[in-house]
Enzyme design. Sequence first.
Site, PDB file in Angstrom:
ATOM      1  N   ASP A  24       0.674  -1.024  -0.030  1.00 52.66           N
ATOM      2  CA  ASP A  24       0.063   0.129  -0.041  1.00 52.66           C
ATOM      3  C   ASP A  24       0.850   1.200  -0.002  1.00 52.66           C
ATOM      4  O   ASP A  24       0.343   2.532  -0.283  1.00 52.66           O
ATOM      5  CB  ASP A  24      -0.998   0.030   1.372  1.00 52.66           C
ATOM      6  CG  ASP A  24      -1.927   1.046   1.108  1.00 52.66           C
ATOM      7  OD1 ASP A  24      -2.692   1.257   0.167  1.00 52.66           O
ATOM      8  OD2 ASP A  24      -2.135   1.965   2.243  1.00 52.66           O
ATOM      9  N   LEU A  57      -8.078   5.635   2.440  1.00 56.63           N
ATOM     10  CA  LEU A  57      -8.269   6.954   1.342  1.00 56.63           C
ATOM     11  C   LEU A  57      -7.287   7.321   0.419  1.00 56.63           C
ATOM     12  O   LEU A  57      -6.952   8.223  -0.227  1.00 56.63           O
ATOM     13  CB  LEU A  57      -8.742   8.458   2.139  1.00 56.63           C
ATOM     14  CG  LEU A  57     -10.034   8.224   2.974  1.00 56.63           C
ATOM     15  CD1 LEU A  57     -10.156   9.616   3.660  1.00 56.63           C
ATOM     16  CD2 LEU A  57     -11.142   8.089   1.795  1.00 56.63           C
ATOM     17  N   ARG A  58      -6.077   6.406   0.655  1.00 56.03           N
ATOM     18  CA  ARG A  58      -4.623   6.544  -0.171  1.00 56.03           C
ATOM     19  C   ARG A  58      -5.209   6.440  -1.559  1.00 56.03           C
ATOM     20  O   ARG A  58      -4.428   7.001  -2.289  1.00 56.03           O
ATOM     21  CB  ARG A  58      -3.939   5.670   0.522  1.00 56.03           C
ATOM     22  CG  ARG A  58      -2.399   6.063   0.006  1.00 56.03           C
ATOM     23  CD  ARG A  58      -1.249   5.225   0.590  1.00 56.03           C
ATOM     24  NE  ARG A  58      -0.961   5.686   1.842  1.00 56.03           N
ATOM     25  CZ  ARG A  58      -0.766   5.276   2.972  1.00 56.03           C
ATOM     26  NH1 ARG A  58      -1.022   3.747   3.103  1.00 56.03           N
ATOM     27  NH2 ARG A  58      -0.522   5.806   4.096  1.00 56.03           N
ATOM     28  N   GLY A  59      -5.831   5.497  -1.919  1.00 52.53           N
ATOM     29  CA  GLY A  59      -6.323   5.160  -3.309  1.00 52.53           C
ATOM     30  C   GLY A  59      -6.664   6.459  -4.165  1.00 52.53           C
ATOM     31  O   GLY A  59      -6.154   6.983  -5.241  1.00 52.53           O
ATOM     32  N   THR A  78      -3.856   9.084  -4.427  1.00 53.86           N
ATOM     33  CA  THR A  78      -3.001   8.717  -5.338  1.00 53.86           C
ATOM     34  C   THR A  78      -3.569   9.063  -6.773  1.00 53.86           C
ATOM     35  O   THR A  78      -2.734   9.407  -7.529  1.00 53.86           O
ATOM     36  CB  THR A  78      -2.358   7.316  -5.163  1.00 53.86           C
ATOM     37  OG1 THR A  78      -1.943   6.954  -3.769  1.00 53.86           O
ATOM     38  CG2 THR A  78      -1.611   6.977  -6.321  1.00 53.86           C
TER      39      THR A  78
END
Length: 334
Positions: free
Chosen positions: A191, A272-274, A277
Amino acid sequence: MTPAFPFSAIVGQEEMKRAMILTAIDPRLGGVLVFGDRGTGKSTAVRALAALLPPITAVRGCPVNAASVEECPDWAGLTEFETEERPTPVIDLPLGVTEDRVTGALDIERALTQGEKAFQPGLLAQANRGYLYIDEVNLLEDHIVDLLLDVAQSGENVVEREGLSIRHPARFVLVGSGNPEEGELRPQLLDRFGLSVEVRSPDDIEERVAVIERRDAFETDPDRFLKKWGREDRSIRDRIGQARATLGAIKRPKSVLRDCARLCVALGADGLRGELTLLRAGRALAAYEGDTTLSRDHLRSVAAMALSHRLRRDPLDEAGSQARVARVVEDVLT
């Protein structure tokens, strides 16, 4: 020293090259993870991109490539502060590497007897403001993985021994490569990579012939080969520089932010990193293509590399994560 193979001369592997260009434009993307066969140009592409980028300005003699006097740590022992240009660093992190080799080592005996903070910088110091390349990243030892996660999160390397503490900046683009058949990657590290791509050995005969021809021409007469491809490399360098300059001015409509969220919800991506990014990668692509506004087309182009490695496993779906992303993109971004 053998020169790097020209980035523009790499045959095929367009997705991998695009991902690396995007991280050069916006290092906050968090690096690139490249899955695939051996001998498909992964390490060649990393070194080629670093050689293509403009040199960095650093304090002469500073072991962490500091851009200014304020950033160069006092343990470096510098008394004169002049700047010089250095190539963008590309540091290999070998398998089986020790923690001291990665973080650096404190000389405890010298510290106790002479009262000096004697520090031998490690690979993280050398990689600051450059690239840290890990081949076979899925075979990396767990304690080294944990260490890299901490440093990647904070942008700072901290070494503590016997009550002594040393700190220095450690901001780098992390590039990892591996073969999924040889071992899985820990979810925490998976991740942490901003983008992921899959590369395969080409099936097309003409493409394989082109690879052989170019590599042979490079090894036979590197100066002539570099001159031949120099113009295209300079064009890519100029586009990256222009994209860096305009990145902050790219407009991001609320509708596109909503598209990012809808894609991630539909795919079941954790956290929420998706979304972040996807937004950053799309914006970097918009800047590279000379556009002024982030659009759905940009999201479509980067969705697979930004999200495919963030999906939960579906044992009933044999198509693969990239195919799953493609299906959802088709459904959501219509």
